[in-house]
Design a protein around this motif. Structure first.
Motif, PDB file in Angstrom:
ATOM      1  N   ASP A   1      -6.061   6.065   2.400  1.00 18.86           N
ATOM      2  CA  ASP A   1      -5.595   5.013   1.487  1.00 18.86           C
ATOM      3  C   ASP A   1      -5.086   3.751   2.406  1.00 18.86           C
ATOM      4  O   ASP A   1      -5.452   2.788   2.106  1.00 18.86           O
TER       5      ASP A   1
ATOM      6  N   ALA B   1       0.943  -1.232  -0.084  1.00 23.10           N
ATOM      7  CA  ALA B   1      -0.131   0.007  -0.018  1.00 23.10           C
ATOM      8  C   ALA B   1       0.937   1.233  -0.103  1.00 23.10           C
ATOM      9  O   ALA B   1       0.476   2.352  -0.798  1.00 23.10           O
TER      10      ALA B   1
ATOM     11  N   ALA C   1      -6.358   0.012   3.147  1.00 31.45           N
ATOM     12  CA  ALA C   1      -5.589  -1.106   2.382  1.00 31.45           C
ATOM     13  C   ALA C   1      -5.445  -2.249   3.583  1.00 31.45           C
ATOM     14  O   ALA C   1      -5.689  -3.413   3.550  1.00 31.45           O
ATOM     15  N   HIS C   2      -5.717  -1.805   4.936  1.00 34.85           N
ATOM     16  CA  HIS C   2      -5.609  -2.676   6.116  1.00 34.85           C
ATOM     17  C   HIS C   2      -6.380  -2.039   7.378  1.00 34.85           C
ATOM     18  O   HIS C   2      -6.026  -0.936   7.535  1.00 34.85           O
TER      19      HIS C   2
END
Length: 355
Positions: free
Chosen positions: A313, A69, A317-318
């Motif tokens: 962002d 990411a 991603a996680h």
């Protein structure tokens, strides 16, 4: 053309309006110029492509997802032709060594691993003073967990020492961050393999699936490891076997934090795992991004900026990255080692780090 018939007062007002408009326009242009310089400071100074190797851990794991990411955010801000290769190795202990050996330019690292490497504390054989931090506190911190099988009747490590109990302790394999963490905790309590053996107990360093099986099947009494928030393997363990999460004493938490760089003020939250009925104070550590002093300042600036200006962002991603706070990513307690000059410049440009 019809002329305006302006009085003396009207002329003065007209002039003031004109001057005011030009002042506002000049201020806006200046702000845009300064903002643009700050925004593209690193990029503007770079003329040639940059090739970076980003050390993480196994494909499919959280660190590989983090690094992928971050690489996706950094790439567009580097000169055309630049590359970032995400390496699926070496993990917590190994990543600082990859940087030292020139096998990677940037790496993910646990806070204490960075400090141990920089200071030359075990398991590192010598200080790696060239290490520098870029971004700290990326994720929700892991906590140091001392998990005791309730059926053993053991309440604490202090009890083990005082009563010289024949306890069976398991940790991760030698070389893993969790094993180093476990040994630091045991040594703080004065527990060694030799003492355990003399009391009729044992200390095993095995791969985590084996260690977890030992606890589940009753072949071990205590497991010491780093525990993520609601980490599935520990959730499953607590559902299978009644487990007690031991509180490391306040005095011991402070001692470990000062020597090894752990964060304090953390908790195992009530209800996080089956059997936890109230918050349990803990120490632990987040993940950060580190490099060496050899990384050019402009590149360090770009990497730091790319991470800190895209927290949404990262969170997408996680889930564990949703807690990332860019405004505090520079703080010493989140990094454990000196910041890179390029990162310092970015944090000061943003006004987050004092001059």
């Amino acid at each position: 053309m019809k002329r305006r018939n302006l009085s003396k007062g009207g002329l003065e007002m007209f002039a003031r309006r004109k001057i005011g408009s030009w002042v506002i326009l000049f201020a806006l242009v200046l702000a845009l110029m300064v903002g643009g310089l700050c925004l593209d400071k690193g990029y503007a100074a770079l003329k040639e492509p940059v090739h970076l190797r980003f050390a993480s851990f196994a494909i499919g794991g959280s660190w590989y997802i983090y690094a992928s990411a971050i690489a996706k955010l950094v790439r567009p801000n580097l000169p055309e032709g630049s590359t970032i290769d995400v390496l699926p190795y070496q993990g917590g202990i190994g990543n600082p060594l990859l940087l030292k050996r020139g096998k990677a330019e940037i790496a993910l690292s646990f806070l204490p691993c960075s400090k141990w490497a920089y200071d030359g504390l075990s398991p590192y054989k010598e200080p790696i003073k060239e290490l520098r931090a870029l971004v700290g506190g990326l994720n929700r911190p892991h906590r140091v967990g001392v998990l005791i099988r309730k059926a053993s009747g053991i309440e604490s490590l202090r009890q083990v020492v005082e009563q010289k109990l024949p306890v069976r302790i398991v940790t991760a394999q030698v070389g893993a961050t969790g094993q180093a963490v476990a040994m630091q905790v045991l040594h703080a309590y004065g527990i060694t393999r030799e003492k355990l053996k003399s009391w009729g107990g044992s200390l095993e360093h095995v791969r985590m699936p084996v260690a977890m099986s030992r606890i589940k099947d009753g072949f071990a009494d205590i497991i010491i490891h780093n525990v993520g928030y609601k980490e599935p393997r520990f959730s499953e363990l607590c559902l299978r076997v009644p487990i007690k999460f031991m509180e490391i004493s306040k005095e011991m938490r402070q001692k470990l934090a000062e020597k090894y760089g752990y964060m304090t003020g953390l908790y195992f939250k009530a209800g996080e795992f089956k059997g936890i009925k109230q918050d349990i104070p803990a120490i632990g550590y987040p993940t950060g991004v580190i490099t060496t002093k050899e990384l050019p300042d402009e590149v360090a600036y770009i990497i730091t900026k790319s991470i800190c200006e895209n927290p949404k962002d990262l969170g997408n991603a996680h889930a564990s990255l949703k807690v990332f706070d860019p405004k505090t990513a520079w703080k010493p307690e989140k990094n454990g080692i000196p910041l890179h000059p390029g990162a310092i410049e970015y944090y000061k440009d943003k006004g987050w780090m004092p001059e």
